[in-house]
Design a protein around this motif. Structure first.
Motif, PDB file in Angstrom:
ATOM      1  N   GLU A   1     -12.611 -11.132   6.791  1.00  0.00           N
ATOM      2  CA  GLU A   1     -12.872 -10.015   7.770  1.00  0.00           C
ATOM      3  C   GLU A   1     -13.004  -8.580   7.168  1.00  0.00           C
ATOM      4  O   GLU A   1     -14.028  -7.692   7.463  1.00  0.00           O
ATOM      5  N   ALA A   2     -12.018  -8.198   6.122  1.00  0.00           N
ATOM      6  CA  ALA A   2     -12.168  -7.031   5.534  1.00  0.00           C
ATOM      7  C   ALA A   2     -13.491  -6.786   4.563  1.00  0.00           C
ATOM      8  O   ALA A   2     -14.135  -5.784   4.658  1.00  0.00           O
TER       9      ALA A   2
ATOM     10  N   ASN B   1      -2.433  -0.276  13.665  1.00  0.00           N
ATOM     11  CA  ASN B   1      -0.947   0.340  13.911  1.00  0.00           C
ATOM     12  C   ASN B   1      -1.294   1.603  13.912  1.00  0.00           C
ATOM     13  O   ASN B   1      -0.769   2.162  12.605  1.00  0.00           O
TER      14      ASN B   1
ATOM     15  N   VAL C   1      -5.554  -5.464  -4.233  1.00  0.00           N
ATOM     16  CA  VAL C   1      -4.278  -6.015  -4.918  1.00  0.00           C
ATOM     17  C   VAL C   1      -3.842  -7.443  -4.270  1.00  0.00           C
ATOM     18  O   VAL C   1      -2.554  -7.743  -4.272  1.00  0.00           O
TER      19      VAL C   1
ATOM     20  N   ALA D   1      -5.721  -3.903   0.440  1.00  0.00           N
ATOM     21  CA  ALA D   1      -4.060  -4.318   0.433  1.00  0.00           C
ATOM     22  C   ALA D   1      -3.671  -4.775   1.663  1.00  0.00           C
ATOM     23  O   ALA D   1      -2.677  -4.780   2.144  1.00  0.00           O
ATOM     24  N   MET D   2      -4.801  -5.942   2.342  1.00  0.00           N
ATOM     25  CA  MET D   2      -4.264  -6.680   3.220  1.00  0.00           C
ATOM     26  C   MET D   2      -3.769  -7.997   2.859  1.00  0.00           C
ATOM     27  O   MET D   2      -3.718  -8.397   1.615  1.00  0.00           O
TER      28      MET D   2
ATOM     29  N   ASP E   1      -6.651 -12.161   5.569  1.00  0.00           N
ATOM     30  CA  ASP E   1      -7.561 -11.180   6.149  1.00  0.00           C
ATOM     31  C   ASP E   1      -8.750 -10.817   5.362  1.00  0.00           C
ATOM     32  O   ASP E   1      -9.625  -9.894   5.905  1.00  0.00           O
TER      33      ASP E   1
ATOM     34  N   GLY F   1       4.149  -9.774 -10.127  1.00  0.00           N
ATOM     35  CA  GLY F   1       4.060  -9.190  -8.957  1.00  0.00           C
ATOM     36  C   GLY F   1       5.285  -9.745  -8.061  1.00  0.00           C
ATOM     37  O   GLY F   1       5.715  -8.945  -7.273  1.00  0.00           O
TER      38      GLY F   1
ATOM     39  N   MET G   1      -2.904  -6.460  -9.961  1.00  0.00           N
ATOM     40  CA  MET G   1      -1.743  -7.160  -9.330  1.00  0.00           C
ATOM     41  C   MET G   1      -0.543  -6.161  -9.698  1.00  0.00           C
ATOM     42  O   MET G   1      -0.056  -5.781 -10.842  1.00  0.00           O
TER      43      MET G   1
ATOM     44  N   ARG H   1      -9.854   2.972  10.854  1.00  0.00           N
ATOM     45  CA  ARG H   1     -10.943   2.411  10.290  1.00  0.00           C
ATOM     46  C   ARG H   1     -12.156   2.976  10.599  1.00  0.00           C
ATOM     47  O   ARG H   1     -13.089   3.264   9.725  1.00  0.00           O
TER      48      ARG H   1
ATOM     49  N   ALA I   1       1.014  -1.222   0.050  1.00  0.00           N
ATOM     50  CA  ALA I   1       0.030   0.008   0.104  1.00  0.00           C
ATOM     51  C   ALA I   1       0.825   1.443  -0.278  1.00  0.00           C
ATOM     52  O   ALA I   1       0.572   2.239  -0.907  1.00  0.00           O
TER      53      ALA I   1
HETATM   54  N1  LIG Z   1       4.495  -6.905  -1.240  1.00  0.00           N
HETATM   55  C1  LIG Z   1       4.498  -6.823  -2.471  1.00  0.00           C
HETATM   56  O1  LIG Z   1       5.366  -6.892  -3.390  1.00  0.00           O
HETATM   57  C2  LIG Z   1       3.109  -7.287  -3.033  1.00  0.00           C
HETATM   58  C3  LIG Z   1       1.947  -7.587  -2.173  1.00  0.00           C
HETATM   59  N2  LIG Z   1       0.663  -7.665  -2.826  1.00  0.00           N
HETATM   60  C4  LIG Z   1      -0.479  -8.136  -2.051  1.00  0.00           C
HETATM   61  O2  LIG Z   1      -0.533  -7.111  -1.208  1.00  0.00           O
HETATM   62  C5  LIG Z   1      -1.153  -7.532   0.297  1.00  0.00           C
HETATM   63  C6  LIG Z   1      -0.443  -6.958   1.138  1.00  0.00           C
HETATM   64  O3  LIG Z   1       0.901  -7.175   1.302  1.00  0.00           O
HETATM   65  P1  LIG Z   1       2.116  -6.522   2.076  1.00  0.00           P
HETATM   66  O4  LIG Z   1       1.785  -4.956   1.830  1.00  0.00           O
HETATM   67  O5  LIG Z   1       3.504  -7.087   1.786  1.00  0.00           O
HETATM   68  O6  LIG Z   1       1.376  -6.777   3.777  1.00  0.00           O
HETATM   69  P2  LIG Z   1       1.614  -5.987   5.178  1.00  0.00           P
HETATM   70  O7  LIG Z   1       1.467  -6.939   6.112  1.00  0.00           O
HETATM   71  O8  LIG Z   1       2.840  -5.014   5.007  1.00  0.00           O
HETATM   72  O9  LIG Z   1       0.434  -5.016   5.157  1.00  0.00           O
HETATM   73  C7  LIG Z   1      -0.888  -5.368   5.240  1.00  0.00           C
HETATM   74  C8  LIG Z   1      -1.802  -4.164   5.765  1.00  0.00           C
HETATM   75  O10 LIG Z   1      -3.167  -4.541   6.072  1.00  0.00           O
HETATM   76  C9  LIG Z   1      -3.598  -3.959   7.176  1.00  0.00           C
HETATM   77  N3  LIG Z   1      -4.943  -4.587   7.309  1.00  0.00           N
HETATM   78  C10 LIG Z   1      -5.204  -5.943   7.651  1.00  0.00           C
HETATM   79  N4  LIG Z   1      -6.469  -6.279   7.826  1.00  0.00           N
HETATM   80  C11 LIG Z   1      -7.107  -5.044   7.424  1.00  0.00           C
HETATM   81  C12 LIG Z   1      -8.312  -4.516   7.508  1.00  0.00           C
HETATM   82  N5  LIG Z   1      -9.622  -5.397   7.997  1.00  0.00           N
HETATM   83  N6  LIG Z   1      -8.677  -3.151   7.140  1.00  0.00           N
HETATM   84  C13 LIG Z   1      -7.896  -2.405   6.821  1.00  0.00           C
HETATM   85  N7  LIG Z   1      -6.334  -2.882   6.698  1.00  0.00           N
HETATM   86  C14 LIG Z   1      -6.151  -3.996   7.160  1.00  0.00           C
HETATM   87  C15 LIG Z   1      -2.674  -4.188   8.265  1.00  0.00           C
HETATM   88  O11 LIG Z   1      -2.758  -3.151   9.107  1.00  0.00           O
HETATM   89  P3  LIG Z   1      -2.013  -3.371  10.756  1.00  0.00           P
HETATM   90  O12 LIG Z   1      -0.435  -3.129  10.260  1.00  0.00           O
HETATM   91  O13 LIG Z   1      -2.658  -2.339  11.480  1.00  0.00           O
HETATM   92  O14 LIG Z   1      -2.071  -4.905  11.111  1.00  0.00           O
HETATM   93  C16 LIG Z   1      -1.248  -3.809   7.115  1.00  0.00           C
HETATM   94  O15 LIG Z   1      -1.180  -2.335   7.178  1.00  0.00           O
HETATM   95  C17 LIG Z   1      -1.134  -8.966  -0.037  1.00  0.00           C
HETATM   96  O16 LIG Z   1      -2.378  -9.320  -0.110  1.00  0.00           O
HETATM   97  C18 LIG Z   1      -0.194  -9.202  -1.192  1.00  0.00           C
HETATM   98  O17 LIG Z   1      -0.466 -10.431  -1.949  1.00  0.00           O
HETATM   99  C19 LIG Z   1       0.591  -7.449  -4.283  1.00  0.00           C
HETATM  100  C20 LIG Z   1       1.414  -7.272  -5.071  1.00  0.00           C
HETATM  101  C21 LIG Z   1       3.041  -7.399  -4.495  1.00  0.00           C
END
Ligand SMILES: NC(=O)C1=CN([C@@H]2O[C@H](COP(=O)(O)OP(=O)(O)OC[C@H]3O[C@@H](n4cnc5c(N)ncnc54)[C@H](OP(=O)(O)O)[C@@H]3O)[C@@H](O)[C@H]2O)C=CC1
Ligand SMILES: O=C(O)[C@@H]1CCC=N1
Length: 266
Positions: free
Chosen positions: A67-68, A27, A85, A59-60, A64, A162, A108, A45, A2
């Motif tokens: 729940e989202a 967080n 994503v 982007a969780m 998750d 990705g 993606m 939220r 994100a």
């Molecule tokens: N990393 C990459 O290179 C890529 C990732 N993706 C996809 O992106 C997604 C995220 O990956 P990544 O950024 O590495 O993961 P992270 O764990 O770094 O981030 C996930 C985020 O989601 C938040 N979150 C969880 N549940 C909720 C909710 N119900 N409402 C709002 N926010 C929520 C978390 O909040 P908190 O911190 O407060 O728990 C955290 O900020 C994955 O699904 C992955 O498949 C896609 C392409 C590339």
């Protein structure tokens, strides 16, 4: 992920930073960081005003998703679009777990979004209007190149683009290690390796030659490249690349398959 998208979108200046709203699960410190660094709005939220949002970007982690979706289901309208994503989460799964006719788009991107150099795919759901697809494409163009693809190609796209940056970083780790063993310092090795990858990428993007043609142009008979390529082949270099892509694509398929069994563990 994100943050990489936020960074690219803010940098592109398509929309004012204060029109971008970020939230997370719990967080608060992270929200404060994002506010300070990008000038966006970031809030808990519970404080989100859903009516003011055109596009929601989920982007969780895949685990998750349920729940989202249940937490936003009754707060979004049919006019609003939900982009996800998340690897391995099909549009059909989002549609089934949201209200009828909800507009969704599976996306993606990759982390090069941060520098607006992502290769991003999108596949719209079955209720998503062409207008919204065009708008989403415009938004995602802020973070790099955008490809509208059939959703059944999303797993292989994930395997290539990705996850792809990680393969190149892994390649660089090995370039650096080998260069260091030969007496080059790490920083110089990184610059040389990065410039070589960048140059090769630009050649493939800007020349009409195929990658095989370009490879042949580097390879003098009985020269250094021929020796390097022979070693690469002997050690399964080509196969390793194919298997990496297939492994990532299979994991994306597996996440989808496990969804209905409720055993997503990532
Ligand atoms: N990393 C990459 O290179 C890529 C990732 N993706 C996809 O992106 C997604 C995220 O990956 P990544 O950024 O590495 O993961 P992270 O764990 O770094 O981030 C996930 C985020 O989601 C938040 N979150 C969880 N549940 C909720 C909710 N119900 N409402 C709002 N926010 C929520 C978390 O909040 P908190 O911190 O407060 O728990 C955290 O900020 C994955 O699904 C992955 O498949 C896609 C392409 C590339
Ligand atoms: O590793 C992952 O699952 C995510 C999806 C693509 C890149 N990172």
């Amino acid at each position: 992920m994100a943050e990489a998208m936020i960074s690219g979108i803010v940098e592109a200046e398509l929309i004012p930073a204060e029109q971008i709203i970020a939230t997370n699960k719990s967080n608060e410190e992270r929200l404060q960081q994002l506010r300070n660094k990008y000038g966006i709005r970031a809030m808990k939220r519970e404080e989100l005003d859903f009516s003011s949002v055109d596009f929601f970007i989920l982007a969780m982690k895949p685990k998750d998703i349920d729940e989202a979706l249940s937490s936003i289901k009754d707060k979004v309208t049919k006019e609003q679009v939900i982009l996800s994503v998340l690897a391995g989460i099909p549009t059909s799964y989002m549609e089934e777990n949201l209200n009828e006719d909800q507009q969704v788009i599976r996306v993606m991107p990759n982390t090069s979004s941060m520098l607006r150099e992502s290769a991003t795919a999108l596949s719209p759901g079955k209720h998503t209007s062409m207008d919204k697809v065009i708008l989403a494409k415009k938004l995602l163009a802020c973070i790099g190149e955008v490809y509208v693809i059939e959703e059944d190609k999303m797993d292989i796209f994930t395997g290539i683009a990705g996850s792809g940056p990680a393969y190149f970083y892994y390649l660089m780790e090995h370039i650096e290690k080998t260069a260091k063993e030969a007496g080059l310092d790490e920083e110089t090795a990184r610059q040389i390796g990065s410039q070589t990858i960048l140059g090769a990428a630009k050649m493939m993007m800007e020349q009409d030659d195929t990658p095989a043609d370009l490879r042949k142009k580097v390879t003098s008979p009985n020269g250094t490249t021929a020796a390097g390529l022979a070693a690469l082949e002997k050690h399964g270099g080509g196969e390793a690349i194919s298997e990496a892509i297939k492994g990532a694509a299979q994991r994306s398929e597996e996440i989808s398959a496990n969804l209905n069994k409720k055993i997503v563990t990532q």
